[in-house]
Design a protein around this motif. Structure first.
Motif, PDB file in Angstrom:
ATOM      1  N   GLU A  38      46.926  37.072  32.666  1.00 28.26           N
ATOM      2  CA  GLU A  38      46.346  36.799  31.349  1.00 28.26           C
ATOM      3  C   GLU A  38      45.026  37.555  31.155  1.00 28.26           C
ATOM      4  O   GLU A  38      44.788  38.149  30.102  1.00 28.26           O
ATOM      5  CB  GLU A  38      46.128  35.292  31.188  1.00 28.26           C
ATOM      6  N   ALA A  39      44.170  37.552  32.180  1.00 25.94           N
ATOM      7  CA  ALA A  39      42.897  38.267  32.090  1.00 25.94           C
ATOM      8  C   ALA A  39      43.115  39.778  32.024  1.00 25.94           C
ATOM      9  O   ALA A  39      42.426  40.484  31.292  1.00 25.94           O
ATOM     10  CB  ALA A  39      41.998  37.903  33.268  1.00 25.94           C
ATOM     11  N   PHE A  40      44.097  40.277  32.784  1.00 23.37           N
ATOM     12  CA  PHE A  40      44.434  41.703  32.730  1.00 23.37           C
ATOM     13  C   PHE A  40      44.862  42.087  31.317  1.00 23.37           C
ATOM     14  O   PHE A  40      44.403  43.087  30.763  1.00 23.37           O
ATOM     15  CB  PHE A  40      45.537  42.025  33.741  1.00 23.37           C
ATOM     16  N   SER A  41      45.735  41.300  30.710  1.00 23.76           N
ATOM     17  CA  SER A  41      46.206  41.594  29.355  1.00 23.76           C
ATOM     18  C   SER A  41      45.052  41.609  28.363  1.00 23.76           C
ATOM     19  O   SER A  41      44.979  42.483  27.499  1.00 23.76           O
ATOM     20  CB  SER A  41      47.252  40.577  28.918  1.00 23.76           C
ATOM     21  N   ALA A  42      44.147  40.637  28.496  1.00 22.53           N
ATOM     22  CA  ALA A  42      42.987  40.575  27.601  1.00 22.53           C
ATOM     23  C   ALA A  42      42.073  41.776  27.813  1.00 22.53           C
ATOM     24  O   ALA A  42      41.577  42.372  26.852  1.00 22.53           O
ATOM     25  CB  ALA A  42      42.218  39.270  27.828  1.00 22.53           C
ATOM     26  N   MET A  43      41.861  42.154  29.070  1.00 25.44           N
ATOM     27  CA  MET A  43      41.015  43.306  29.369  1.00 25.44           C
ATOM     28  C   MET A  43      41.643  44.577  28.801  1.00 25.44           C
ATOM     29  O   MET A  43      40.955  45.402  28.196  1.00 25.44           O
ATOM     30  CB  MET A  43      40.810  43.454  30.869  1.00 25.44           C
ATOM     31  N   ALA A  44      42.956  44.733  28.966  1.00 20.35           N
ATOM     32  CA  ALA A  44      43.652  45.927  28.478  1.00 20.35           C
ATOM     33  C   ALA A  44      43.527  46.049  26.964  1.00 20.35           C
ATOM     34  O   ALA A  44      43.397  47.154  26.428  1.00 20.35           O
ATOM     35  CB  ALA A  44      45.117  45.894  28.894  1.00 20.35           C
ATOM     36  N   ALA A  45      43.545  44.927  26.270  1.00 18.43           N
ATOM     37  CA  ALA A  45      43.433  44.943  24.812  1.00 18.43           C
ATOM     38  C   ALA A  45      42.011  45.237  24.352  1.00 18.43           C
ATOM     39  O   ALA A  45      41.808  45.718  23.232  1.00 18.43           O
ATOM     40  CB  ALA A  45      43.888  43.597  24.247  1.00 18.43           C
ATOM     41  N   ALA A  46      41.029  44.998  25.218  1.00 15.01           N
ATOM     42  CA  ALA A  46      39.632  45.122  24.818  1.00 15.01           C
ATOM     43  C   ALA A  46      38.968  46.436  25.227  1.00 15.01           C
ATOM     44  O   ALA A  46      37.872  46.727  24.760  1.00 15.01           O
ATOM     45  CB  ALA A  46      38.831  43.957  25.405  1.00 15.01           C
ATOM     46  N   VAL A  47      39.613  47.234  26.071  1.00 18.59           N
ATOM     47  CA  VAL A  47      38.968  48.464  26.537  1.00 18.59           C
ATOM     48  C   VAL A  47      38.942  49.514  25.426  1.00 18.59           C
ATOM     49  O   VAL A  47      39.801  49.516  24.544  1.00 18.59           O
ATOM     50  CB  VAL A  47      39.649  49.046  27.802  1.00 18.59           C
ATOM     51  N   PRO A  48      37.966  50.424  25.459  1.00 20.60           N
ATOM     52  CA  PRO A  48      37.917  51.510  24.469  1.00 20.60           C
ATOM     53  C   PRO A  48      39.189  52.360  24.507  1.00 20.60           C
ATOM     54  O   PRO A  48      39.889  52.401  25.522  1.00 20.60           O
ATOM     55  CB  PRO A  48      36.701  52.327  24.900  1.00 20.60           C
ATOM     56  N   SER A  49      39.461  53.048  23.421  1.00 21.50           N
ATOM     57  CA  SER A  49      40.732  53.769  23.270  1.00 21.50           C
ATOM     58  C   SER A  49      40.938  54.896  24.276  1.00 21.50           C
ATOM     59  O   SER A  49      42.075  55.306  24.489  1.00 21.50           O
ATOM     60  CB  SER A  49      40.855  54.318  21.854  1.00 21.50           C
ATOM     61  N   GLN A  50      39.887  55.401  24.899  1.00 19.65           N
ATOM     62  CA  GLN A  50      40.085  56.469  25.888  1.00 19.65           C
ATOM     63  C   GLN A  50      40.655  55.926  27.199  1.00 19.65           C
ATOM     64  O   GLN A  50      41.043  56.684  28.065  1.00 19.65           O
ATOM     65  CB  GLN A  50      38.807  57.268  26.152  1.00 19.65           C
ATOM     66  N   HIS A  51      40.721  54.606  27.327  1.00 16.09           N
ATOM     67  CA  HIS A  51      41.318  53.973  28.495  1.00 16.09           C
ATOM     68  C   HIS A  51      42.681  53.410  28.125  1.00 16.09           C
ATOM     69  O   HIS A  51      42.947  53.099  26.969  1.00 16.09           O
ATOM     70  CB  HIS A  51      40.428  52.840  29.018  1.00 16.09           C
ATOM     71  N   CYS A  52      43.522  53.282  29.105  1.00 13.74           N
ATOM     72  CA  CYS A  52      44.851  52.711  28.902  1.00 13.74           C
ATOM     73  C   CYS A  52      45.219  52.024  30.210  1.00 13.74           C
ATOM     74  O   CYS A  52      45.525  52.688  31.199  1.00 13.74           O
ATOM     75  CB  CYS A  52      45.848  53.812  28.549  1.00 13.74           C
ATOM     76  N   LEU A  53      45.134  50.693  30.221  1.00 16.54           N
ATOM     77  CA  LEU A  53      45.378  49.938  31.445  1.00 16.54           C
ATOM     78  C   LEU A  53      46.805  49.439  31.500  1.00 16.54           C
ATOM     79  O   LEU A  53      47.316  48.877  30.536  1.00 16.54           O
ATOM     80  CB  LEU A  53      44.422  48.743  31.526  1.00 16.54           C
ATOM     81  N   MET A  54      47.448  49.664  32.644  1.00 15.93           N
ATOM     82  CA  MET A  54      48.793  49.149  32.863  1.00 15.93           C
ATOM     83  C   MET A  54      48.931  48.691  34.297  1.00 15.93           C
ATOM     84  O   MET A  54      48.184  49.126  35.168  1.00 15.93           O
ATOM     85  CB  MET A  54      49.853  50.187  32.518  1.00 15.93           C
ATOM     86  N   LEU A  55      49.881  47.818  34.508  1.00 15.76           N
ATOM     87  CA  LEU A  55      50.127  47.235  35.823  1.00 15.76           C
ATOM     88  C   LEU A  55      51.374  47.861  36.416  1.00 15.76           C
ATOM     89  O   LEU A  55      52.430  47.880  35.780  1.00 15.76           O
ATOM     90  CB  LEU A  55      50.316  45.724  35.663  1.00 15.76           C
TER      91      LEU A  55
END
Length: 116
Positions: free
Chosen positions: A35-52
């Motif tokens: 849940e925290a990962f999903s929230a962090m991924a949605a909140a990072v600036p557009s130059q980042h792209c977080l995936m698991l």
């Protein structure tokens, strides 16, 4: 603040805490709930792209413009567990795993993945 593995965290209210550095990276990473990962991924600036992928959170933002499958594939996996898609798309491409290992990591997800 609580301490995990000798590292202090100022962000435990967000659901993640610092853990000891990964030996291959030599820098602190985070242990997060899904849940925290999903929230962090949605909140990072557009130059980042977080995936698991396989329990590790990767920032593939620096790879968006050069990914052979296009940036849309990576953007669609942002904030999700992309393990199955990665393995299916790259099962015969050893270079893909090598490239993945060279990308920045943010941390690991420490609870079972539950996507809605």
């Amino acid at each position: 603040s609580p301490s995990v593995g000798g590292f202090r965290s100022e962000a435990t209210d967000c659901g993640f805490s610092q853990v000891p550095p990964l030996a291959s990276l030599g820098r602190p990473t985070f242990a997060l709930s899904f849940e925290a990962f999903s929230a962090m991924a949605a909140a990072v600036p557009s130059q980042h792209c977080l995936m698991l992928i396989e329990g590790t959170i990767y920032d593939v933002g620096g790879f968006l413009d050069t990914h052979p499958g296009g940036k849309g594939v990576l953007r669609a996996a942002a904030g999700k567990d992309a393990t199955e898609d990665f393995l299916q798309a790259h099962r015969k491409l050893g270079g893909a795993r090598f490239t993945l290992q060279g990308l920045p990591t943010v941390g690991v997800v420490v609870d079972p993945v539950v996507e809605g």
